[in-house]
Design an enzyme around this catalytic site. Structure first.
Site, PDB file in Angstrom:
ATOM      1  CD  GLU A  94      -3.050  -0.583  -0.021  1.00 33.53           C
ATOM      2  OE1 GLU A  94      -3.155   0.620  -0.355  1.00 33.53           O
ATOM      3  OE2 GLU A  94      -3.671  -1.497  -0.582  1.00 33.53           O
ATOM      4  CG  HIS A 149      -3.381  -5.548   7.144  1.00 28.92           C
ATOM      5  ND1 HIS A 149      -2.962  -6.075   5.941  1.00 28.92           N
ATOM      6  CD2 HIS A 149      -4.705  -5.379   7.051  1.00 28.92           C
ATOM      7  CE1 HIS A 149      -4.024  -6.195   5.156  1.00 28.92           C
ATOM      8  NE2 HIS A 149      -5.089  -5.789   5.802  1.00 28.92           N
ATOM      9  CD  GLU A 180      -6.029  -8.901   4.436  1.00 27.01           C
ATOM     10  OE1 GLU A 180      -5.298  -8.620   3.474  1.00 27.01           O
ATOM     11  OE2 GLU A 180      -7.067  -8.284   4.703  1.00 27.01           O
ATOM     12  CG  LEU A 207      -3.618   4.901  11.988  1.00 22.87           C
ATOM     13  CD1 LEU A 207      -2.474   5.334  12.888  1.00 22.87           C
ATOM     14  CD2 LEU A 207      -3.583   5.645  10.677  1.00 22.87           C
ATOM     15  CB  VAL A 208      -8.444   2.823  12.128  1.00 22.26           C
ATOM     16  CG1 VAL A 208      -7.905   4.111  11.553  1.00 22.26           C
ATOM     17  CG2 VAL A 208      -8.584   1.791  11.033  1.00 22.26           C
ATOM     18  CG  HIS A 212      -8.620  -6.215   8.934  1.00 20.45           C
ATOM     19  ND1 HIS A 212      -9.101  -7.345   8.328  1.00 20.45           N
ATOM     20  CD2 HIS A 212      -7.902  -5.566   7.992  1.00 20.45           C
ATOM     21  CE1 HIS A 212      -8.689  -7.382   7.076  1.00 20.45           C
ATOM     22  NE2 HIS A 212      -7.961  -6.305   6.839  1.00 20.45           N
TER      23      HIS A 212
END
Ligand code: CO
Length: 269
Positions: A94, A149, A180, A207-208, A212
């Protein structure tokens, strides 16, 4: 006389999140920390996820720029000096896509600089470890399991380094898995099987506390982290707290923005 206009801009680029409740505490908190650090710069926001931008517009009537749209708008607004800070956690896929999008604008501004993701070198991981140790004191018999993540492009072994660092610091009751990609929840389950903690505190290494965290970590489905931990005989306690809620994490983003490097038009190797 021509009016002196502000030609400096700050662009904060995030993946985005559909969980509105988490935004003020996480994404916006990071944005605010950066705005406060650079009050002389006009603020711009971008989300990289097309799906999430569309969802936000459809469901909340809010328009958020993509990276490209934001940079075009900045050029239109007469911004010539651009500072970009991504809120990505690690230099994975990303981030690379974002970096390429920004790179395409080299030459459009007299100055274009970009800061690194939160965890880009070992010193960043050490800072995060210290912040986590302070935020999550673990009593005897309890364990902290962090849900990272994961990325298809792990150029920097963040999760391994973080676990090693926690251990080195004497914070022995912390472990890291991913939602993942590799290694998944396996390292967490192995630790739980071996050490048989009474309670396992689950928190996102994200971060948030978004989709997930709400579903893959704390959901009631049999394959959620909560359910899998419970099947091991430990009591799962879910904390829907994103890293953006941690002041030390926000300060690290500001540090990275201050150390931003010029972006040139050269293609990535
Ligand atoms: Co994901």
């Amino acid at each position: 006389m021509e009016q002196q206009t502000n030609n400096k801009g700050l662009l904060v680029i995030s993946f985005g999140t559909s969980v509105a409740a988490t935004r003020p505490r996480t994404l916006q908190a990071v944005e605010d920390a950066l705005r406060d650090a650079f009050p002389e710069r006009r603020f711009y926001r971008a989300w990289t996820s097309t799906v999430l931008r569309r969802k936000l517009e459809r469901e909340e009537g809010q328009k958020v720029f993509s990276s490209e749209e934001a940079l075009e708008q900045m050029a239109l607004d007469g911004v010539t000096d651009v500072l970009v800070q991504p809120t990505h956690l690690l230099p994975g896929e990303e981030f690379r896509i974002t970096e390429e999008a920004v790179r395409a604008f080299a030459g459009r501004f007299s100055s274009l600089k970009m800061g690194r993701p939160l965890l880009s070198e070992e010193a960043d991981v050490a800072s995060l470890a210290t912040a986590l140790e302070a935020a999550w004191p673990m009593p005897e018999g309890e364990m902290l399991a962090l849900m990272g993540h994961g990325s298809a492009e792990m150029t920097f072994p963040v999760y391994t380094l973080l676990e090693a660092r926690l251990k080195e610091d004497g914070f022995l009751r912390g472990c890291v898995g991913t939602v993942e990609f590799d290694p998944g929840i396996e390292p967490v389950l192995e630790r739980v099987q071996r050490e048989k903690p009474r309670r396992v505190h689950l928190a996102p290494l994200l971060l948030v506390a978004g989709d997930h965290a709400v579903n893959d970590m704390a959901g009631d489905e049999p394959d959620s982290w909560k359910s899998q931990i419970a099947r091991e005989g430990a009591e799962p306690i879910c904390h829907l707290v994103g890293l953006g809620e941690n002041e030390a994490v926000r300060a690290l983003y500001v540090l990275h923005a201050r150390a931003a490097a010029p972006v040139n038009g050269e293609a990535l190797p």
